[in-house]
Design a protein around this motif. Structure first.
Motif, PDB file in Angstrom:
ATOM      1  N   THR A  60       0.694  -1.091  -0.022  1.00 28.30           N
ATOM      2  CA  THR A  60       0.140  -0.064  -0.045  1.00 28.30           C
ATOM      3  C   THR A  60       0.983   1.365  -0.005  1.00 28.30           C
ATOM      4  N   PHE A  61       1.911   1.191   0.774  1.00 25.89           N
ATOM      5  CA  PHE A  61       2.816   2.512   0.888  1.00 25.89           C
ATOM      6  C   PHE A  61       3.780   2.627  -0.246  1.00 25.89           C
ATOM      7  N   LEU A 119       1.636  18.833  -0.392  1.00 26.62           N
ATOM      8  CA  LEU A 119       0.315  18.167  -0.198  1.00 26.62           C
ATOM      9  C   LEU A 119       0.518  16.497  -0.366  1.00 26.62           C
ATOM     10  N   TYR A 120       1.399  16.015  -1.199  1.00 22.37           N
ATOM     11  CA  TYR A 120       1.353  14.611  -1.218  1.00 22.37           C
ATOM     12  C   TYR A 120       2.117  13.937  -0.045  1.00 22.37           C
ATOM     13  N   GLY A 121       3.131  14.847   0.315  1.00 23.77           N
ATOM     14  CA  GLY A 121       3.816  14.355   1.563  1.00 23.77           C
ATOM     15  C   GLY A 121       3.073  14.659   2.922  1.00 23.77           C
ATOM     16  N   SER A 122       2.076  15.542   2.854  1.00 24.58           N
ATOM     17  CA  SER A 122       1.225  15.748   4.187  1.00 24.58           C
ATOM     18  C   SER A 122       0.281  14.434   4.098  1.00 24.58           C
ATOM     19  N   ILE A 123      -0.209  13.970   2.890  1.00 26.19           N
ATOM     20  CA  ILE A 123      -1.203  12.897   3.064  1.00 26.19           C
ATOM     21  C   ILE A 123      -0.465  11.626   3.366  1.00 26.19           C
ATOM     22  N   PHE A 124       0.740  11.305   2.768  1.00 30.83           N
ATOM     23  CA  PHE A 124       1.573  10.231   2.933  1.00 30.83           C
ATOM     24  C   PHE A 124       1.645  10.055   4.570  1.00 30.83           C
ATOM     25  N   PHE A 125       2.273  11.253   4.924  1.00 29.66           N
ATOM     26  CA  PHE A 125       2.939  10.935   6.331  1.00 29.66           C
ATOM     27  C   PHE A 125       1.462  10.698   7.445  1.00 29.66           C
ATOM     28  N   ALA A 127      -0.948   9.176   6.507  1.00 29.97           N
ATOM     29  CA  ALA A 127      -1.236   7.697   6.406  1.00 29.97           C
ATOM     30  C   ALA A 127      -0.429   6.787   7.273  1.00 29.97           C
ATOM     31  N   VAL A 128       0.909   7.149   7.266  1.00 27.90           N
ATOM     32  CA  VAL A 128       1.688   6.452   7.911  1.00 27.90           C
ATOM     33  C   VAL A 128       1.543   6.721   9.521  1.00 27.90           C
ATOM     34  N   ARG A 129       1.174   7.881   9.881  1.00 21.09           N
ATOM     35  CA  ARG A 129       0.803   8.140  11.281  1.00 21.09           C
ATOM     36  C   ARG A 129      -0.175   7.327  11.910  1.00 21.09           C
ATOM     37  N   GLN A 130      -1.359   7.210  11.025  1.00 20.98           N
ATOM     38  CA  GLN A 130      -2.486   6.508  11.336  1.00 20.98           C
ATOM     39  C   GLN A 130      -2.212   4.864  11.498  1.00 20.98           C
ATOM     40  N   VAL A 131      -1.206   4.277  10.916  1.00 22.12           N
ATOM     41  CA  VAL A 131      -0.945   3.030  10.913  1.00 22.12           C
ATOM     42  C   VAL A 131       0.104   2.863  12.386  1.00 22.12           C
ATOM     43  N   SER A 132       0.801   4.088  12.660  1.00 20.98           N
ATOM     44  CA  SER A 132       1.529   3.693  13.822  1.00 20.98           C
ATOM     45  C   SER A 132       0.870   4.060  15.114  1.00 20.98           C
ATOM     46  N   ILE A 133      -0.123   4.838  14.819  1.00 21.18           N
ATOM     47  CA  ILE A 133      -0.714   5.227  16.358  1.00 21.18           C
ATOM     48  C   ILE A 133      -2.153   4.104  16.685  1.00 21.18           C
ATOM     49  N   GLN A 286       9.144   1.319  11.156  1.00 13.73           N
ATOM     50  CA  GLN A 286       8.708   2.342  12.216  1.00 13.73           C
ATOM     51  C   GLN A 286       8.032   1.502  13.225  1.00 13.73           C
ATOM     52  N   PRO A 287       8.212   1.908  14.576  1.00 15.13           N
ATOM     53  CA  PRO A 287       7.417   1.341  15.713  1.00 15.13           C
ATOM     54  C   PRO A 287       6.076   1.488  15.333  1.00 15.13           C
ATOM     55  N   LYS A 288       5.110   0.472  15.766  1.00  8.71           N
ATOM     56  CA  LYS A 288       3.773   0.206  15.599  1.00  8.71           C
ATOM     57  C   LYS A 288       3.280   0.184  17.040  1.00  8.71           C
ATOM     58  N   ALA A 289       2.039   0.900  16.922  1.00  8.32           N
ATOM     59  CA  ALA A 289       1.430   0.947  18.178  1.00  8.32           C
ATOM     60  C   ALA A 289       0.899  -0.330  18.851  1.00  8.32           C
ATOM     61  N   SER A 290       1.022  -0.744  20.044  1.00 12.69           N
ATOM     62  CA  SER A 290       0.777  -1.811  20.555  1.00 12.69           C
ATOM     63  C   SER A 290      -0.474  -1.853  21.305  1.00 12.69           C
ATOM     64  N   PHE A 291      -1.092  -3.065  21.395  1.00 11.76           N
ATOM     65  CA  PHE A 291      -2.476  -3.309  22.172  1.00 11.76           C
ATOM     66  C   PHE A 291      -2.204  -2.917  23.622  1.00 11.76           C
ATOM     67  N   PRO A 292      -3.492  -2.186  23.999  1.00 12.12           N
ATOM     68  CA  PRO A 292      -3.387  -1.837  25.565  1.00 12.12           C
ATOM     69  C   PRO A 292      -3.556  -3.420  26.190  1.00 12.12           C
ATOM     70  N   LYS A 293      -3.344  -3.289  27.481  1.00 12.35           N
ATOM     71  CA  LYS A 293      -3.180  -4.406  28.358  1.00 12.35           C
ATOM     72  C   LYS A 293      -4.537  -5.337  28.236  1.00 12.35           C
ATOM     73  N   GLU A 294      -5.708  -4.478  28.187  1.00 14.70           N
ATOM     74  CA  GLU A 294      -6.953  -5.057  28.329  1.00 14.70           C
ATOM     75  C   GLU A 294      -7.157  -6.178  26.926  1.00 14.70           C
ATOM     76  N   VAL A 295      -6.612  -5.627  25.979  1.00 14.53           N
ATOM     77  CA  VAL A 295      -6.636  -6.606  24.567  1.00 14.53           C
ATOM     78  C   VAL A 295      -5.715  -7.616  24.583  1.00 14.53           C
ATOM     79  N   LEU A 296      -4.719  -7.665  25.355  1.00 15.61           N
ATOM     80  CA  LEU A 296      -3.568  -8.559  25.621  1.00 15.61           C
ATOM     81  C   LEU A 296      -4.076  -9.744  26.616  1.00 15.61           C
ATOM     82  N   ASP A 297      -4.854  -9.254  27.797  1.00 17.65           N
ATOM     83  CA  ASP A 297      -5.384 -10.181  28.783  1.00 17.65           C
ATOM     84  C   ASP A 297      -6.389 -10.799  27.807  1.00 17.65           C
ATOM     85  N   TRP A 298      -7.152 -10.198  27.037  1.00 18.43           N
ATOM     86  CA  TRP A 298      -8.462 -11.002  25.996  1.00 18.43           C
ATOM     87  C   TRP A 298      -7.822 -11.824  25.296  1.00 18.43           C
ATOM     88  N   SER A 299      -6.429 -11.712  24.682  1.00 13.54           N
ATOM     89  CA  SER A 299      -5.950 -12.453  23.697  1.00 13.54           C
ATOM     90  C   SER A 299      -5.159 -13.929  24.191  1.00 13.54           C
TER      91      SER A 299
END
Length: 349
Positions: A60-61, A119-125, A127-133, A286-299
């Protein structure tokens, strides 16, 4: 993106046509599709006996960055040729090379190019930020639930597996040059408390690939990780340099020299060649967002006696569809028969 669309959940077999796009629903309930399990984008690489994580792949990227680089280079070449033509027209009034140089370096041209890059750089970054957070979507087959976190810091939301909305779309992308078919798998996670639907859209090359992407998830939830397709070597994942070189080799083998020169080389050179692949690799590091403890326990794994079971309605309809497949019918044929019987009309043979 979130959307408040459904007062009631659609059902597998529902069909919509809107603004030239046709949409066919595969879930709820998530019924067998009769298609092989396959993921062209390796969207479910992380899986085990308990859960499967579904996230955006590097292809995608690579596509996003290639499109942005190609657009900027196209505008630069357009200005280069346009100012050259203007200098040639005025060749009798002023020196050609000096005139071309001055026209090409006009501040307006480069302000527009800088604006386009920004404009393109803003859209791209963005999208990257949405994946990382945002953590990936997690499918838990033992609990038969899906967990997702819309934004970092928000409480996780849980959706029953049999209420997940899944559909495939077929439409056309219209430009001033051509009409191009477009296909996608869309997965909708509806929060029962608010009615909001979080949509995940996966573009695919064909309608069959869109259905196979979903079938891989469905088969995992119903049968386990053994039903997933064998993972491809990571180096040949779409968006990597190795995949690019493989496509180049296939194109050169399957087409004439002229088509290879102007249909592949020219396009890829002016869209960055290997650069988008390296940008995609950087995004994936790039570092990806991790799941909160609640989801880890649920897993955490559950004892077999605590595993959630499929509903009787899903088991019955799945069995009916498999009987239809055994008779040579497709999923569309099955729902056509069901619709004819519901309307009291004889089904076509």
């Amino acid at each position: 993106m979130p959307e408040n669309k459904y007062d009631r959940l659609p059902q597998a077999g529902d069909f919509e046509r809107e603004s030239g796009t046709e949409v066919f629903y595969l879930s709820p309930k998530p019924l067998p599709t009769g298609m092989p399990t396959f993921s062209s984008r390796q969207l479910h690489r992380e899986s085990n006996e308990v859960f499967l994580d579904f996230a955006v792949g590097r292809g995608t990227f690579e596509f996003m960055s290639r499109g942005g680089i190609g657009s900027v280079i196209f505008i630069v070449i357009f200005f280069l040729l346009g100012t050259g033509l203007a200098a040639w027209i005025r060749m009798n009034q002023e020196p050609f090379w000096a005139s071309w140089f001055n026209y090409f370096l006009m501040p307006f041209n480069w302000l527009f190019i800088v604006f386009l890059i920004t404009l393109y750089g803003s859209i791209f970054f963005y999208a990257v930020r949405q994946v990382s957070i945002r953590p990936p979507i997690r499918f838990n087959r033992q609990r038969r639930e899906i967990a997702f976190v819309f934004k970092k810091g928000e409480a996780p939301r849980y959706i029953p597996w049999e209420e997940v909305i899944a559909c495939v779309s077929a439409g056309q992308t219209v430009t001033q040059y051509a009409v191009t078919p477009s296909f996608a798998l869309m997965i909708g996670l509806r929060d029962a408390n608010t009615g909001d639907v979080l949509w995940v859209t996966v573009p695919t090359a064909t309608l069959g690939l869109a259905v196979s992407e979903w079938e891989a998830i469905r088969a995992y939830m119903e049968e386990g990780p053994s039903a997933l397709p064998e993972p491809q070597p990571e180096e040949y994942e779409e968006g990597t340099v190795a995949y690019f070189n493989l496509c180049r080799q296939v194109y050169r083998t399957e087409h004439s020299y002229l088509r290879y020169l102007f249909g592949f080389l020219a396009i890829q050179v002016f869209s960055g060649w290997h650069l988008p692949c390296h940008i995609s690799a950087w995004v994936n590091r790039q570092p990806k967002a991790s799941f909160p403890k609640e989801v880890l326990d649920w897993s955490q794994p559950l004892p077999p006696e605590q595993w959630a079971a499929p509903s009787e309605a899903l088991k019955k309809q799945s069995a009916d569809i498999r009987k239809a497949f055994a008779k040579g019918q497709t999923l569309l044929d099955y729902f056509k028969v069901q619709l004819s019987q519901a309307e009291g009309a004889p089904a076509d043979a």
